[in-house]
Design a protein around this motif. Structure first.
Motif, PDB file in Angstrom:
ATOM      1  N   SER A  14      37.203  -7.204  77.067  1.00 16.30           N
ATOM      2  CA  SER A  14      38.643  -7.008  77.081  1.00 16.30           C
ATOM      3  C   SER A  14      39.052  -5.934  76.070  1.00 16.30           C
ATOM      4  N   GLN A  15      38.362  -5.876  74.962  1.00 22.16           N
ATOM      5  CA  GLN A  15      38.678  -4.868  73.949  1.00 22.16           C
ATOM      6  C   GLN A  15      38.371  -3.457  74.457  1.00 22.16           C
ATOM      7  N   VAL A  16      37.281  -3.312  75.223  1.00 32.89           N
ATOM      8  CA  VAL A  16      36.940  -2.001  75.784  1.00 32.89           C
ATOM      9  C   VAL A  16      38.028  -1.557  76.750  1.00 32.89           C
ATOM     10  N   TYR A  17      38.467  -2.467  77.613  1.00 31.30           N
ATOM     11  CA  TYR A  17      39.515  -2.136  78.579  1.00 31.30           C
ATOM     12  C   TYR A  17      40.803  -1.749  77.870  1.00 31.30           C
ATOM     13  N   ARG A  18      41.135  -2.494  76.829  1.00 29.51           N
ATOM     14  CA  ARG A  18      42.381  -2.230  76.109  1.00 29.51           C
ATOM     15  C   ARG A  18      42.325  -0.909  75.358  1.00 29.51           C
ATOM     16  N   VAL A  19      41.226  -0.649  74.673  1.00 30.19           N
ATOM     17  CA  VAL A  19      41.096   0.599  73.914  1.00 30.19           C
ATOM     18  C   VAL A  19      41.139   1.791  74.860  1.00 30.19           C
ATOM     19  N   ALA A  81      43.808  -5.318  82.493  1.00 32.41           N
ATOM     20  CA  ALA A  81      43.601  -3.984  81.923  1.00 32.41           C
ATOM     21  C   ALA A  81      42.464  -3.272  82.642  1.00 32.41           C
ATOM     22  N   SER A  82      41.408  -3.984  82.969  1.00 35.48           N
ATOM     23  CA  SER A  82      40.293  -3.395  83.697  1.00 35.48           C
ATOM     24  C   SER A  82      40.738  -2.906  85.067  1.00 35.48           C
ATOM     25  N   THR A  83      41.472  -3.737  85.784  1.00 36.62           N
ATOM     26  CA  THR A  83      41.941  -3.372  87.121  1.00 36.62           C
ATOM     27  C   THR A  83      42.916  -2.206  87.063  1.00 36.62           C
ATOM     28  N   VAL A  84      43.800  -2.208  86.077  1.00 36.21           N
ATOM     29  CA  VAL A  84      44.748  -1.097  85.899  1.00 36.21           C
ATOM     30  C   VAL A  84      43.978   0.189  85.629  1.00 36.21           C
ATOM     31  N   ASN A  85      42.971   0.129  84.758  1.00 35.86           N
ATOM     32  CA  ASN A  85      42.182   1.324  84.454  1.00 35.86           C
ATOM     33  C   ASN A  85      41.479   1.862  85.695  1.00 35.86           C
ATOM     34  N   ILE A 127      39.111   7.186  82.520  1.00 32.66           N
ATOM     35  CA  ILE A 127      39.910   5.959  82.646  1.00 32.66           C
ATOM     36  C   ILE A 127      39.182   4.938  83.516  1.00 32.66           C
ATOM     37  N   ALA A 128      38.655   5.388  84.658  1.00 35.15           N
ATOM     38  CA  ALA A 128      37.950   4.463  85.555  1.00 35.15           C
ATOM     39  C   ALA A 128      36.691   3.917  84.903  1.00 35.15           C
ATOM     40  N   THR A 129      35.990   4.741  84.128  1.00 34.62           N
ATOM     41  CA  THR A 129      34.785   4.273  83.439  1.00 34.62           C
ATOM     42  C   THR A 129      35.130   3.198  82.425  1.00 34.62           C
ATOM     43  N   PHE A 130      36.209   3.386  81.689  1.00 32.82           N
ATOM     44  CA  PHE A 130      36.649   2.332  80.768  1.00 32.82           C
ATOM     45  C   PHE A 130      36.918   1.038  81.528  1.00 32.82           C
ATOM     46  N   GLY A 131      37.513   1.136  82.701  1.00 35.31           N
ATOM     47  CA  GLY A 131      37.826  -0.050  83.482  1.00 35.31           C
ATOM     48  C   GLY A 131      36.608  -0.722  84.084  1.00 35.31           C
ATOM     49  N   MET A 132      35.591   0.079  84.416  1.00 32.85           N
ATOM     50  CA  MET A 132      34.395  -0.477  85.051  1.00 32.85           C
ATOM     51  C   MET A 132      33.342  -0.928  84.059  1.00 32.85           C
ATOM     52  N   TYR A 133      33.525  -0.592  82.781  1.00 32.96           N
ATOM     53  CA  TYR A 133      32.520  -0.925  81.777  1.00 32.96           C
ATOM     54  C   TYR A 133      32.258  -2.434  81.760  1.00 32.96           C
ATOM     55  N   GLY A 134      31.015  -2.801  81.905  1.00 34.76           N
ATOM     56  CA  GLY A 134      30.648  -4.211  81.874  1.00 34.76           C
ATOM     57  C   GLY A 134      31.043  -4.983  83.110  1.00 34.76           C
ATOM     58  N   ARG A 135      31.585  -4.287  84.098  1.00 33.74           N
ATOM     59  CA  ARG A 135      32.062  -4.954  85.305  1.00 33.74           C
ATOM     60  C   ARG A 135      31.296  -4.490  86.539  1.00 33.74           C
ATOM     61  N   VAL A 136      30.899  -3.225  86.543  1.00 33.06           N
ATOM     62  CA  VAL A 136      30.231  -2.644  87.694  1.00 33.06           C
ATOM     63  C   VAL A 136      28.933  -2.021  87.209  1.00 33.06           C
ATOM     64  N   SER A 137      27.829  -2.593  87.617  1.00 32.00           N
ATOM     65  CA  SER A 137      26.536  -2.056  87.247  1.00 32.00           C
ATOM     66  C   SER A 137      25.464  -2.787  88.026  1.00 32.00           C
TER      67      SER A 137
END
Length: 177
Positions: A14-19, A81-85, A127-137
């Motif tokens: 959540s912190q990654v998405y927010r930052v 925040a992830s989805t918004v990113n 922006i999309a990479t921040f949103g996908m971090y830890g979510r898509v891999s």
């Protein structure tokens, strides 16, 4: 059960998405406010240089709106925040392609130049990479809430260890199960 129930509010993802949303939103807000403060013509297809990019009043306003959406994602945090990113990042990349198609034409209502197109691609990917971090891999760790959501029949310790549906019978020492 919804995925947002699995990701604690204070989870490190959540912190990654927010930052990510906050940094990109702030940069866009500054760009948009500089354009609006300059009193640029709203529908000029020529544009004026602002921070190395061509801008007009409409592009400045669109930048401020995108910044507000990203900053709202920062405030909300979590999966939102992830989805918004991811959504805003995708829209930036699509905008880059759309504006590339109308460069040097009367349909260029956002006064884009090639620098703006490149900025749109890069900012969208960031922006999309921040949103996908830890979510898509392909190799999310087993304790990742997104991995656990996609693999509900496992216990999170190994990929091949299914969680039993019912407790096993107790066995006596020396007797087979």
């Amino acid at each position: 059960m919804k995925l947002h129930d699995d990701l604690p509010v204070d989870h490190r993802l959540s912190q990654v998405y927010r930052v990510g949303a906050g940094l990109c939103g702030t940069a866009l807000l500054v760009f948009g406010c500089l354009g609006l403060a300059d009193g640029l013509s709203f529908f000029s297809t020529d544009g004026e240089p602002i921070a190395g990019l061509s801008s007009n009043g409409l592009l400045s306003l669109v930048s401020v709106v995108a910044a507000v959406v990203l900053i709202a994602g920062t405030v909300i945090g979590g999966n939102t925040a992830s989805t918004v990113n991811i959504t805003v990042g995708t829209l930036f990349v699509l905008s880059g392609f759309a504006n590339l198609a109308v460069l040097d034409s009367s349909a260029n209502i956002l006064a884009f130049r090639i620098q703006n197109v490149l900025f749109s691609f890069v900012m969208g990917l960031v922006i999309a990479t921040f949103g996908m971090y830890g979510r898509v891999s392909g190799r999310l760790p087993y304790d990742n809430p997104y991995w656990r959501h996609r693999h509900p029949r496992t216990d999170g310790r190994t990929a091949a260890a299914p969680v039993p549906d019912r407790p096993r019978r107790a066995t006596l020492p020396g007797r087979p199960a």
